[in-house]
Design a protein around this motif. Structure first.
Motif, mmCIF file in Angstrom:
data_model
loop_
_atom_site.group_PDB
_atom_site.id
_atom_site.type_symbol
_atom_site.label_atom_id
_atom_site.label_comp_id
_atom_site.label_asym_id
_atom_site.label_seq_id
_atom_site.Cartn_x
_atom_site.Cartn_y
_atom_site.Cartn_z
ATOM 1 N N UNK A 254 0.994 -1.374 0.113
ATOM 2 C CA UNK A 254 0.132 0.081 0.125
ATOM 3 C C UNK A 254 0.919 1.253 0.107
ATOM 4 N N UNK A 255 0.642 2.126 -1.002
ATOM 5 C CA UNK A 255 1.405 3.193 -1.219
ATOM 6 C C UNK A 255 0.640 4.384 -1.304
ATOM 7 N N UNK A 256 0.876 5.486 -0.110
ATOM 8 C CA UNK A 256 0.017 6.592 -0.397
ATOM 9 C C UNK A 256 1.013 8.009 -0.366
ATOM 10 N N UNK A 257 0.796 8.642 -1.432
ATOM 11 C CA UNK A 257 1.692 9.938 -1.640
ATOM 12 C C UNK A 257 0.753 11.014 -1.757
ATOM 13 N N UNK A 258 0.389 11.693 -0.866
ATOM 14 C CA UNK A 258 -0.697 12.872 -0.945
ATOM 15 C C UNK A 258 -2.127 12.406 -0.937
ATOM 16 N N UNK A 259 -2.638 12.744 -2.194
ATOM 17 C CA UNK A 259 -3.950 12.407 -2.714
ATOM 18 C C UNK A 259 -3.993 11.120 -3.445
ATOM 19 N N UNK A 260 -2.740 10.470 -3.741
ATOM 20 C CA UNK A 260 -2.563 9.505 -4.825
ATOM 21 C C UNK A 260 -2.394 8.096 -3.720
ATOM 22 N N UNK A 261 -3.230 7.144 -4.197
ATOM 23 C CA UNK A 261 -3.053 5.711 -3.583
ATOM 24 C C UNK A 261 -2.841 4.766 -4.524
ATOM 25 N N UNK A 262 -1.689 3.832 -4.118
ATOM 26 C CA UNK A 262 -1.390 2.757 -5.180
ATOM 27 C C UNK A 262 -1.683 1.561 -4.226
ATOM 28 N N UNK A 263 -2.267 0.447 -4.557
ATOM 29 C CA UNK A 263 -2.254 -0.752 -3.852
ATOM 30 C C UNK A 263 -1.904 -2.002 -4.738
ATOM 31 N N UNK A 264 -0.948 -2.662 -4.579
ATOM 32 C CA UNK A 264 -0.932 -4.053 -5.298
ATOM 33 C C UNK A 264 -0.972 -5.205 -4.419
ATOM 34 N N UNK A 265 -1.472 -6.329 -4.985
ATOM 35 C CA UNK A 265 -1.650 -7.212 -4.011
ATOM 36 C C UNK A 265 -1.596 -8.873 -4.870
ATOM 37 N N UNK A 266 -1.283 -9.597 -3.942
ATOM 38 C CA UNK A 266 -1.161 -11.158 -4.598
ATOM 39 C C UNK A 266 -2.110 -12.100 -3.790
ATOM 40 N N UNK A 267 -3.016 -12.875 -4.149
ATOM 41 C CA UNK A 267 -3.497 -13.804 -3.248
ATOM 42 C C UNK A 267 -3.509 -15.268 -3.965
ATOM 43 N N UNK A 268 -3.361 -16.136 -3.119
ATOM 44 C CA UNK A 268 -3.543 -17.550 -3.343
ATOM 45 C C UNK A 268 -4.829 -18.100 -3.008
ATOM 46 N N UNK A 269 -5.379 -18.474 -4.344
ATOM 47 C CA UNK A 269 -6.756 -18.884 -4.441
ATOM 48 C C UNK A 269 -7.074 -20.260 -4.588
ATOM 49 N N UNK A 270 -8.297 -20.640 -4.201
ATOM 50 C CA UNK A 270 -8.525 -22.169 -3.916
ATOM 51 C C UNK A 270 -9.630 -22.551 -5.011
ATOM 52 N N UNK A 271 -9.466 -23.470 -5.814
ATOM 53 C CA UNK A 271 -10.519 -23.860 -6.849
ATOM 54 C C UNK A 271 -11.760 -24.459 -6.460
ATOM 55 N N UNK A 272 -11.596 -25.407 -5.688
ATOM 56 C CA UNK A 272 -12.561 -26.484 -5.018
ATOM 57 C C UNK A 272 -13.115 -26.201 -3.785
ATOM 58 N N UNK A 273 -14.253 -26.325 -3.410
ATOM 59 C CA UNK A 273 -14.919 -25.961 -2.350
ATOM 60 C C UNK A 273 -14.869 -27.026 -1.094
ATOM 61 N N UNK A 274 -13.424 -27.666 -1.185
ATOM 62 C CA UNK A 274 -13.085 -28.524 -0.138
ATOM 63 C C UNK A 274 -11.430 -28.440 0.068
ATOM 64 N N UNK A 275 -11.231 -28.103 1.183
ATOM 65 C CA UNK A 275 -9.778 -28.056 1.648
ATOM 66 C C UNK A 275 -9.152 -29.213 1.837
ATOM 67 N N UNK A 276 -9.552 -30.646 1.713
ATOM 68 C CA UNK A 276 -9.131 -31.738 1.630
ATOM 69 C C UNK A 276 -9.177 -32.442 0.401
ATOM 70 N N UNK A 277 -9.381 -31.839 -0.571
ATOM 71 C CA UNK A 277 -9.349 -32.450 -1.997
ATOM 72 C C UNK A 277 -8.079 -32.210 -2.761
ATOM 73 N N UNK A 278 -7.677 -33.523 -3.191
ATOM 74 C CA UNK A 278 -6.339 -33.253 -3.973
ATOM 75 C C UNK A 278 -6.436 -32.349 -5.212
ATOM 76 N N UNK A 279 -7.485 -32.205 -5.512
ATOM 77 C CA UNK A 279 -7.815 -31.421 -6.754
ATOM 78 C C UNK A 279 -7.184 -29.893 -6.540
ATOM 79 N N UNK A 280 -7.217 -29.566 -5.189
ATOM 80 C CA UNK A 280 -6.810 -28.219 -5.012
ATOM 81 C C UNK A 280 -5.346 -27.901 -4.969
ATOM 82 N N UNK A 281 -4.472 -28.881 -5.545
ATOM 83 C CA UNK A 281 -3.159 -28.746 -5.801
ATOM 84 C C UNK A 281 -2.777 -28.231 -6.946
#
Length: 531
Positions: A254-281
């Motif tokens: 998060x970068x804030x310089x006066x009236x200007x703000x820039x946010x860069x982000x990275x996220x690790x997403x999951x595909x299947x709604x089951x955390x124990x599924x091997x498909x989420x590899x």
């Protein structure tokens, strides 16, 4: 002469000031999106009142969350002094708010002055820990289940040291379900526990947490955490990243310089709604940039995303690398990009109007104008929020209303091959929760008395298409077949839901109730604590 316990009196006085100014009941280094389905704290709709504050205030308006709460350290002693465990380098340690009580004789003005000077010092580091939890009664017609009792408990830790600040809310849940096949209320993975040699469900249990660990340096903040990004001026219907999506592990700059703000982000997403599924590899990752310019009462925003499937390119985290240009440097089948523009304007510190246009894909600008086939994948949102703070006697009332309209065209957030580069996490969109081929109107009346008693009335009109192109995993036809005609809400029926809510927020306990009536019937009753 009787001695005076100056510490508690000063804490009480400072608490009164903090409550009068903000209504806040706890400090956190992060202004974060709301937890509406789990990890509920004592506050009701905190993000709604953050938007209310920006509506009636006169400071620059930025709409990038989570972001640093600059009042956290200044208010730390007053808001967290009654935590179960507390320590800072100025006041020392305390247990359940009963630590160092600095005693002075009633007429010893010098002693009292020294203690006041002590409290005037800003601590260099501090930490507070509380037990947090509650008991819920939850049920829903669509869910087809009743959850009772629903119990949760855990630890809430927050603090800072030099340029670092952190917060952790971690809890264990245990629930009883009436349905033979229990379903998850919060849409995340639900673990079902069964007794051996017994086919009946005994109970369900699971763990949830959100956290931030950040480094601050003047105009720069690097944050590692688990949470949800919320970008743009809307409260319910932001199109790029929405607070009502499911949480993910992430890193942001998060970068804030006066009236200007820039946010860069990275996220690790999951595909299947089951955390124990091997498909989420299989890996699904998202990079995003948001650029905001706040000038006077106006805020201009640009947001861009790039989702990658088994094709991680860390370079995209660089905030000066345009993602909509970088998209062309990688295989089309393994990445999915979007670009959005939003605008917000505040009127006389009483209201604000705003809009967002989201572009998922197009062949040319003409295709957007014609909008007759699936080569035009776009969404649009517009809204208005009005509010006012006033006093009745010694009581402060924060009141307002917010109305939003959102239209999401078919195939938005989807991709060429199912379960690859969809703009989604655990099967739900990162943006508008209505998903592709939907229309939503939200209207809410809300109020809060003295920062403790909340009342709201939320109306929702919702349409959802059933044709192909209405689900996240409905695949977009290949480019040589993209002239297929699309149908927006063809024959879709309107669902109307009326949701009253009422809550009491105390220093240590809260009680809240939310009902949904008419079409999508639900109930959520909760008694919570933070000690």
């Amino acid at each position: 002469m009787k001695s005076r316990k100056v510490r508690k009196e000063l804490l009480l006085a400072s608490l009164i000031v903090v409550f009068a100014e903000s209504g806040a009941l706890a400090a956190s280094p992060v202004l974060s999106p709301e937890n509406t389905r789990n990890l509920r704290t004592l506050e009701m709709a905190p993000m709604l009142f953050e938007y209310h504050r920006q509506t009636v205030g006169d400071e620059r308006q930025f709409f990038t969350y989570p972001r640093r709460d600059t009042t956290f350290r200044k208010q730390f002693q007053s808001t967290e002094g009654n935590a179960l465990l507390y320590y800072d380098n100025v006041l020392g340690a305390s247990l359940s708010g009963h630590g160092n009580d600095y005693r002075c004789e009633a007429n010893d003005t010098a002693c009292i002055a020294r203690v006041k000077d002590l409290y005037a010092k800003d601590p260099r580091f501090g930490i507070a820990a509380s037990l947090v939890g509650g008991m819920d009664y939850r049920g829903g017609e669509t869910l087809g289940d009743t959850i009772w009792p629903g119990m949760d408990g855990g630890l809430y830790v927050r603090g800072f040291a030099d340029s670092v600040d952190f917060v952790l809310d971690a809890r264990i849940y245990s629930e009883g379900h009436s349905a033979e096949s229990p379903r998850s209320w919060d849409r995340e993975f639900l673990e079902i526990q069964k007794e051996e040699n017994n086919s009946g469900v005994e109970y369900t249990s699971y763990a949830r947490y959100r956290t931030h660990f950040a480094f601050n340096h003047d105009w720069l903040r690097l944050d590692f955490g688990r949470d949800v990004m919320h970008w743009g001026p809307g409260y319910y219907n932001n199109l790029t990243l929405n607070q009502f999506a499911l949480p993910y592990n992430m890193m942001s700059l998060d970068l804030v310089i006066g009236p200007f703000r820039v946010m860069s982000f990275y996220a690790d997403l999951r595909i299947f709604n089951n955390s124990m599924s091997d498909k989420n590899k299989d890996d699904r990752n998202v990079f995003g940039h948001r650029y905001e310019l706040a000038v006077g009462n106006a805020t201009f925003g640009v947001s861009e995303l790039q989702v990658q499937y088994d094709n991680l390119k860390p370079w995209l985290f660089i905030p000066t690398a345009p993602l909509f240009m970088e998209k062309g440097n990688y295989s089309e089948s393994t990445n999915n990009g979007s670009l959005s523009f939003d605008f917000n304007y505040r009127i006389e510190n009483m209201a604000r109007v705003y809009t967002e246009f989201f572009l998922d894909d197009m062949e040319s600008p003409i295709s957007l104008v014609k909008n007759d086939n699936i080569e035009a994948k776009w969404a649009w949102m517009a809204g208005l929020q009005a509010g006012h703070d006033f006093f009745v006697g010694n009581h402060r009332i924060e009141a307002g209303t917010i109305v939003e309209y959102a239209r999401v065209e078919p195939y938005v957030y989807s991709h060429f091959v199912e379960n690859t580069a969809q703009i989604a996490n655990l099967g739900y969109p990162l943006g508008n929760q209505g998903g592709p081929n939907s229309r939503t109107v939200d209207w809410t009346l809300y109020g809060r008395l003295d920062g403790h008693i909340f009342a709201g009335l939320h109306n929702t009109w919702f349409w959802k298409g059933t044709d192909y192109g209405s689900a996240i995993n409905d695949t977009t036809p290949l480019r040589n077949h993209m002239k297929i005609h699309k149908k927006f809400l063809d024959g879709a029926k309107m669902q109307y839901t009326l949701s009253p809510a009422l809550s009491y927020e105390g220093q240590f306990v809260s009680f809240m109730g939310e009902l949904s009536l008419i079409d999508d019937k639900k109930v959520y009753l909760r008694a919570g604590f933070k000690w």
